[in-house]
Design an enzyme around this catalytic site. Sequence first.
Site, mmCIF file in Angstrom:
data_model
loop_
_atom_site.group_PDB
_atom_site.id
_atom_site.type_symbol
_atom_site.label_atom_id
_atom_site.label_comp_id
_atom_site.label_asym_id
_atom_site.label_seq_id
_atom_site.Cartn_x
_atom_site.Cartn_y
_atom_site.Cartn_z
ATOM 1 N N CYS A 283 0.852 -1.197 0.000
ATOM 2 C CA CYS A 283 0.000 0.000 0.000
ATOM 3 C C CYS A 283 0.884 1.243 0.000
ATOM 4 O O CYS A 283 1.309 1.729 1.031
ATOM 5 C CB CYS A 283 -0.913 -0.033 1.225
ATOM 6 S SG CYS A 283 -2.128 1.294 1.199
ATOM 7 N N ASP A 284 1.135 1.760 -1.197
ATOM 8 C CA ASP A 284 2.020 2.927 -1.351
ATOM 9 C C ASP A 284 1.688 4.088 -0.419
ATOM 10 O O ASP A 284 2.593 4.710 0.137
ATOM 11 C CB ASP A 284 1.922 3.484 -2.775
ATOM 12 C CG ASP A 284 2.479 2.531 -3.787
ATOM 13 O OD1 ASP A 284 2.051 2.623 -4.951
ATOM 14 O OD2 ASP A 284 3.323 1.693 -3.431
ATOM 15 N N PRO A 285 0.434 4.476 -0.333
ATOM 16 C CA PRO A 285 0.162 5.719 0.387
ATOM 17 C C PRO A 285 0.389 5.596 1.885
ATOM 18 O O PRO A 285 0.429 6.601 2.586
ATOM 19 C CB PRO A 285 -1.322 5.968 0.113
ATOM 20 C CG PRO A 285 -1.672 5.074 -1.020
ATOM 21 C CD PRO A 285 -0.771 3.902 -0.907
#
Lengths: 791, 791
Positions: free
Chosen positions: B476-478
């Site tokens: 999950c990048d964010p």
Amino acid sequence: MRKEAPILQPSNNGDRYELTSPTAMPKAGGFLWNQKMMIQITCRGYATAQFMQPEPAKYAHAPNIEAKTFMQPEQNYYAHHPGRFVYIKDLETGQLFSAPYEPVRASLDRFVFSVGKSDVAWAVEHMGIRVEMVMGLPTHDVAELWTIKVTNISGRPRKISVTPYFPIGYMSWMNQSAEWNPDLVGVVASSVTPYQKATDYFKNKYLKDKTYFLCETPPDSWEASQEAFEGEGGLHNPSALQEPQLSNSDARYETPTAAVQYRVALEAAEDQEYRFMFGPAYDEAEIRTMRSRYLSKQAFVRTADEYAAYMERGRGCLRIETPDKELDNFVNNWLPRQVYYHGDVNRLTTDPQTRNYLQDNMGMNYIRPEVARGAFLKALSQQEANGSMPDGILLAEGAELKYINQIPHTDHCVWLPLTLDVYLGETGDYGLLKEPVRTENGDNFTVFERVSRAMDWLLKSRDERGLSYIAQGDWCDPMNMVGYKGKGVSGWLTLATAYALNLWADVCDHEGAADLANRYRAGAQDCNAAANKHLWDGDWFARGITDDGVVFGIKKDPEGRIWLNPQSFAILGGAASPQQIARILPQVDAQLTTPYGVLMCAPPFTKMREDIGRVTQKATGSAENGAVYNHAAVFYVYSLYQLGGQHDRAYTHLRQLLPGPSEADYRQRGQLPIYIPNYYRGGWREFPRTAGRSSQLFNTGTVSWAYRCVIEGLCGLRGEPDGLAIRPQLPSAWDAIKVTREFRGATFQLDIRRGDVSEVTVRIGEQVLPQPKVTDIKVGETYRLSVLVPK
Amino acid sequence: MRKEAPILQPSNNGDRYELTSPTAMPKAGGFLWNQKMMIQITCRGYATAQFMQPEPAKYAHAPNIEAKTFMQPEQNYYAHHPGRFVYIKDLETGQLFSAPYEPVRASLDRFVFSVGKSDVAWAVEHMGIRVEMVMGLPTHDVAELWTIKVTNISGRPRKISVTPYFPIGYMSWMNQSAEWNPDLVGVVASSVTPYQKATDYFKNKYLKDKTYFLCETPPDSWEASQEAFEGEGGLHNPSALQEPQLSNSDARYETPTAAVQYRVALEAAEDQEYRFMFGPAYDEAEIRTMRSRYLSKQAFVRTADEYAAYMERGRGCLRIETPDKELDNFVNNWLPRQVYYHGDVNRLTTDPQTRNYLQDNMGMNYIRPEVARGAFLKALSQQEANGSMPDGILLAEGAELKYINQIPHTDHCVWLPLTLDVYLGETGDYGLLKEPVRTENGDNFTVFERVSRAMDWLLKSRDERGLSYIAQGDWCDPMNMVGYKGKGVSGWLTLATAYALNLWADVCDHEGAADLANRYRAGAQDCNAAANKHLWDGDWFARGITDDGVVFGIKKDPEGRIWLNPQSFAILGGAASPQQIARILPQVDAQLTTPYGVLMCAPPFTKMREDIGRVTQKATGSAENGAVYNHAAVFYVYSLYQLGGQHDRAYTHLRQLLPGPSEADYRQRGQLPIYIPNYYRGGWREFPRTAGRSSQLFNTGTVSWAYRCVIEGLCGLRGEPDGLAIRPQLPSAWDAIKVTREFRGATFQLDIRRGDVSEVTVRIGEQVLPQPKVTDIKVGETYRLSVLVPK
């Protein structure tokens, strides 16, 4: 449309211009600024605004993700470009138009675009309705203040809708939305500035990521979604305007917009006035504060007065009355305004190029010398330990050198004596030279020592022939491949170094440092001798020598065979003898002069020359445009005034810097005469259709030199240590001019005419001065001078 | 417009879709690619194309300077967005329309947008004229091949002008121009890619900075300047089309465009066919070569055949016939095409994120396993010395890690066993494990050793509680601020590590490395125990624990209280007991299930939570959209199929990944059913107007898993070391399906029906297999299997 009347009219004072056609000069516009923001707006309603937080940012965006880049010349506009518009619809007939002109582009009955020094306004008439729009700015905050007045001039009762439409555009791929805020009475758009690294979050955290559009009067309906507003109709006929009211739609990761609609019934001659605010904010609390501070009739009036006073502080030190009324208008109003803009906000960048920063502040000496003084100290406080100057001056905490400022250029030191010269001339404050300046390196030198160190660095940064290394560029940015291997040299910089050294030697003399003066004069002679030995091509000076020993800017070059700057600086710095000057000037006339100004080089480049550098849109002059680079042209003018005896030539080329004066010129250049652009296209033989067009870019080092040329050259009013020298250089067609000059706290009113004199003669009352110079100047005094110049 | 008929129709084979309205799904489009380029084009004619040189570049640009950024979801279109259009004007009446729909947006009599696997086509009728447009690509070059056919269907002689208009847009601030080239019979636009540093020149020198638009047949007039073409009329009614012919204007530092005009007289039923090419080139010689290679009727036919063969190589290993015809169409045609796209071109980036690269190539195992094998080796060849995997895999010489790949994420190693699992299953090629792989560090290990080292790194990269560090993000990048101080942990990654370790332990067993198998199984148990101790919140698993010890993704969180991924991986990795699963599934149903898919987390975030990270447009699910992240949703489906006994739940959520199937669904999602987008907006309670909308972005790790779910889950045809296991999981509403599966060089034709059996029973002819698995598979053989599954 009144086809016969001229399309452009100045006010009586020349401090406003009215343009009566939206199509004759479609990119023409005005600009306003304060220390936190700038907005450029075209006659047709397109706008480019930026504000500092502290890096430049936008609150109204393009419809896509724009690159973060520096300001671009000749920006082109397109239907969805950011702008400020109001749609008017006749609710009985369904007819539609928009003011000022975009997006509907209706054939208007009357169109007036009126640019003042402290506001931009329109009056547009169509379908029996007059729409008047005025935009102003506050002095200390970031916001646009808009008044939109609608008047029924049809002579009968009317029912219309009035729909201001202020597109907000693509704010952020990370997060964007917009909605109506009933408490604030406006559309509030929200976004998150994109970032990837966690550390960047803390930099971005307090950015003003909201854009608001506030209404003084609650509208009947509103729209926050671009998609919903436009629908299938398109901007020229939005679907939302085909319905009884706007759809009150929010925007959810859709493109935000701000449109609000008022449905009004107007009796004959009745009017209705609305006020709006548009700008960025951090949060709702800030928006609430801005609303209460500005959004009322009284506050608009008060703010406009404050702003006019702010502009008035930049009015400059010169008023002229000459036979050339356009020149008067420009010099009395717009040129000092543009100079003030540069010195006031430093092009709204946090890392101005060092040469720009010094020159922009040079102009400020004619307006507020204390600002220029501070800037000079700031620049020197960033001098490198070896005496060189950095490529950019950092103005804000956390600022970084960006773009071109990461490329090593070798000319920055040259600008120190050139610009300091004006400060010393205007103020006589040689005390500045004794100010100590500490840098981050920890070293601590006086101003005098620092400039001397810079001169030493210039002397050292030359090759075995005595020519100045160019590295990846000098003043001419695109010339980035002449010396990237470390060997190539700049002819211009060698000549400019001589000029700087000579100027600095004079200061050394004044300060009693005769040894230093001798050293720098000898250095100048050495530079000039080297230039004459290696770069004189028989009729002009070459531009440089590449890493591989190729001399360029010479007769055998099919492209770029002659460059303007080396010639100007050979005159200024003394490399060119009178005999050489007599050979140079006709070559400039023959090869570089055009109807639109003096070319930077010729013939224009049509393709990359790998050993020189980039072919860009301006400076190396690609075929289609480029070559009238006003910053170079103004130095040619300055060199002619310094040379003396070239009054007509100097005036002609000074005049060409300005847009106009004929209507045909305006149309070709496509710009109002309210600023000097950084270039005009020059490919006049190759591409006459587009030659002469203005870059539309008002950021340029040209202006401080242009003002200097007018003050010190044309009017001949130059500060010297002991007073004000008077040596006007009127063009031969002029018999007389009147000048008012403010200087060291006194006012000089000069009546300058031709007379039977062999040299300039100055009288105060009946007293003839022994030489053309006023000394012992008293603060507060008004000097009324009669000046005779030879016939 | 036929209002009654459905707007979307598949062909009989499901390998084309026809859309009969340009307004029902305005962003819906198709896409074509080859290994050097990609083009996405909408039903209305807007296009986004990029090509590799080797970094992604454009040959048709926006009207302003666009940011260089990754592909954006939900791209919005605007009048001057790049596109491909043709104007038709009736020369007798002056009436105008454009095909396919933009820019004029006329009310058409007939509109068909037809997307095939190897072309995109339109048929548009208006004013008694039919316009047919077809776009194809070559297999090995960068160019668009356009056929435009105009037919008079009015029954009477007509005089019309046909004006293809292919805007080129703002190419470069450094230099741009365009002109007609009579030798090449087309418009050639030229530019210089901007750069500042001299060293960049050598990188840019051979970029294809030209854009050409070539005509097979010389036109009557042409236009190369956007400004001249559009004039005051605007794109919906260009000024140039109000004149007898185009103005033949070049563009000189103006925005280039390509418009050409043919004036034709057509008898009743007569037609006229034109061919054009549009693309980038380095120089005129290249344009000439491209012209001679492609621009003829014969070459168009040959090229289309070659391209269709190229697409056919990506047709996948599965054909199904089920009661769900839309599913059949998608699985038999479009899903493998999308999987092929990912494996074939790696999203047209030179530095794919490591997890994407591995998963995209995982799908390729079902199409061309040798490509996947090579990719697996390439990824491992960039393993760090400490066993970790880099954030991105560099594919081109000189490529650099950009954007998100500069941010440390800790999950990349996890994907090695998950994706290798499919290669081993499909090929049985355990020999890969013995391949030596040398890295730039100089170290040299076998594939088996490298994956083991990666597993060791995962085991080591856990805190004292046994939970996996997250650094600045996991999958999950964010979620970039959970652990940027070095302490925060990821619940998902802890559970995924257990899953990866268990999978790898099985491989270790197969390879006879029992000690290692035990070590990794023990590690998995340790991870699971830690997760159960610290992250089980009573009804589901938490998402993580921040640097400051705050557990999140739990009941007391008002936003983001439950996250899907930890639940899916707790099922896959064994952390969740049957009792826990019985608590989890109803919570997913109640909190995360929506009409548009399973949310990534809920409730959606409405603002930044500083200790977690960014609120973005998708992954952490800001309020207005975000939360149906298909890559997460497909893992939930995969976990249900792995769990077994969840046939209906799994099918329901698998089905939701696809656009449709009802017309109302299509319209809401706004996308053709030819790909799975990376997300659907999920704010269905908060913002029902926009919920469910497709991102319109076909780059997504979802597809390889979706294909795997269909093959191994729904059809139950999973490769094992000794053969093909058969365990279909039909939804309860289905009585029977037919499946053709290619596997290890053999073909399996399965007739699967419900029967009176208690477990899956497989017959070949009359022979009932001892277990539901075919072993001793012979290359080239066709196996016809009758399969009974329990009622």
